[in-house]
Scaffold this active site. Structure first.
Site, short mmCIF file in Angstrom:
data_model
loop_
_atom_site.label_atom_id
_atom_site.label_comp_id
_atom_site.label_asym_id
_atom_site.label_seq_id
_atom_site.Cartn_x
_atom_site.Cartn_y
_atom_site.Cartn_z
N ASP A 51 9.75 -20.76 -2.57
CA ASP A 51 8.35 -20.36 -2.60
C ASP A 51 7.44 -21.49 -3.09
O ASP A 51 6.30 -21.61 -2.64
CB ASP A 51 8.18 -19.14 -3.51
CG ASP A 51 8.58 -17.85 -2.81
OD1 ASP A 51 8.83 -17.89 -1.59
OD2 ASP A 51 8.64 -16.81 -3.49
N GLY A 52 7.94 -22.31 -4.02
CA GLY A 52 7.12 -23.43 -4.49
C GLY A 52 6.77 -24.38 -3.36
O GLY A 52 5.64 -24.84 -3.25
N ASP A 151 -2.58 -14.80 -25.17
CA ASP A 151 -1.96 -16.05 -24.71
C ASP A 151 -2.62 -16.55 -23.45
O ASP A 151 -2.57 -17.75 -23.15
CB ASP A 151 -0.47 -15.83 -24.44
CG ASP A 151 0.37 -15.85 -25.71
OD1 ASP A 151 -0.19 -16.07 -26.80
OD2 ASP A 151 1.59 -15.64 -25.61
N ALA A 159 -0.42 -10.98 -2.44
CA ALA A 159 0.81 -11.73 -2.15
C ALA A 159 1.44 -12.29 -3.42
O ALA A 159 2.65 -12.42 -3.51
CB ALA A 159 0.51 -12.87 -1.17
N TYR A 164 4.07 -14.12 -11.15
CA TYR A 164 3.68 -14.22 -12.57
C TYR A 164 2.97 -12.94 -13.02
O TYR A 164 3.19 -12.43 -14.12
CB TYR A 164 2.79 -15.44 -12.75
CG TYR A 164 2.52 -15.84 -14.18
CD1 TYR A 164 3.16 -15.23 -15.25
CD2 TYR A 164 1.62 -16.86 -14.46
CE1 TYR A 164 2.90 -15.62 -16.55
CE2 TYR A 164 1.36 -17.26 -15.76
CZ TYR A 164 2.00 -16.63 -16.80
OH TYR A 164 1.75 -17.01 -18.10
N ASN A 165 2.12 -12.40 -12.17
CA ASN A 165 1.39 -11.19 -12.50
C ASN A 165 2.33 -10.05 -12.89
O ASN A 165 2.11 -9.33 -13.87
CB ASN A 165 0.52 -10.78 -11.30
CG ASN A 165 -0.11 -9.42 -11.46
OD1 ASN A 165 -1.02 -9.23 -12.25
ND2 ASN A 165 0.38 -8.45 -10.70
N TYR A 166 3.38 -9.86 -12.12
CA TYR A 166 4.34 -8.78 -12.38
C TYR A 166 5.11 -9.04 -13.68
O TYR A 166 5.40 -8.12 -14.45
CB TYR A 166 5.30 -8.66 -11.20
CG TYR A 166 6.17 -7.43 -11.22
CD1 TYR A 166 5.66 -6.19 -11.59
CD2 TYR A 166 7.50 -7.50 -10.84
CE1 TYR A 166 6.46 -5.06 -11.60
CE2 TYR A 166 8.31 -6.38 -10.84
CZ TYR A 166 7.79 -5.16 -11.23
OH TYR A 166 8.59 -4.05 -11.24
N SER A 167 5.43 -10.31 -13.94
CA SER A 167 6.11 -10.66 -15.18
C SER A 167 5.24 -10.37 -16.40
O SER A 167 5.75 -10.12 -17.49
CB SER A 167 6.50 -12.15 -15.18
OG SER A 167 7.40 -12.43 -14.13
#
Length: 262
Positions: A51-52, A151, A159, A164-167
């Site tokens: 994905d990166g 933080d 998408a 990160y949002n879910y984490s």
């Protein structure tokens, strides 16, 4: 239906690969088998990696308006298809499109410089030191959070909502929902605030309240700007990319499936 202009003949494909060995080996094999065209001359762009590398490809070539069919040869491949060397033209002919609009980020730094960038996953503000960040959040010119002690805080596209949002315990957003997720990262005050889902047309303005004592950086996908004092975020009105997916593993189904993973 695939957006490729002509599927009666073999499409012109631009193969790109990440730097890892397995991706470079696959790149050589795919170019030998199917030929290779520059991204500017191709009908479709085919990145090989994770994905990166997909995000790097979108940032570099998204303005060309070419559909992108990625194949997973990396650690994470949520935006990628399974790697197979066989039958690529047939897979492209049957592929289903997913249309994504990136976020536009404009950051003002302590030195007075401005930096702009696009983000297909998310824009995140993060504390630079051990001390919590203090951030004011305005939506469409109206203050919604006077002082968020945290933080950090992020704005995610549908998408990117499974990343990160879910984490950070943010919501998963369906494709085509025309909404964005505003998610705090380890919030301390207000303690009970867990973020918001807002319309895609919303303009976000984040002000760092104590930038010298509590410095903050902003990252749009992988592009970081440090020592920011104000960040404006909105969905792009004139940029769009098209990702192609095998019908049995289309992006919309993956996002739905993520919500039922235990």
């Amino acid at each position: 239906m695939s957006p490729l202009p002509s599927l009666s003949a073999t499409p012109r494909i631009a193969f790109l690969a990440s730097s890892i060995t397995v991706a470079q080996q696959a790149l050589e094999q795919m170019r030998l088998r199917y030929g290779h065209h520059s991204p500017q001359d191709a009908d479709v762009i085919c990145p090989l990696g994770g994905d990166g590398f997909m995000l790097q490809t979108l940032h570099r070539y998204g303005m060309l308006g070419k559909p992108v069919f990625g194949m997973k040869l990396g650690t994470v491949g949520f935006l990628m298809n399974q790697y197979r060397e066989d039958d690529l033209p047939q897979r492209l002919a049957l592929a289903e499109p997913a249309h994504l609009r990136p976020l536009e980020m404009l950051a003002l730094t302590e030195s007075g410089t401005t930096t702009g960038s696009l983000a297909y996953n998310e824009v995140s503000l993060l504390r630079q030191t051990r001390q919590a960040a203090h951030i004011r959040i305005d939506l469409n010119g109206q203050t919604r959070v006077d002082e968020l002690m945290c933080d950090g805080v992020l704005v995610s596209t549908p998408a990117g909502s499974t990343a990160y949002n879910y984490s950070a315990y943010g919501p998963i957003l369906p494709l085509g929902s025309h909404v964005l997720a505003l998610t705090p990262i380890a919030p301390y005050r207000p303690r009970r605030w867990r973020g918001a889902i807002v319309k895609a047309e919303t303009e976000f303005r984040m002000q760092v309240l104590d930038p010298y004592k509590r410095p903050v950086s902003v990252t749009a996908d992988s592009h970081e700007t440090r020592d920011v004092i104000e960040v404006t975020i909105r969905e792009s009105r004139d940029r769009q990319v098209t990702l192609l997916f095998d019908p049995e593993h289309n992006l919309e189904e993956r996002i739905i499936s993520e919500q039922f993973t235990v």
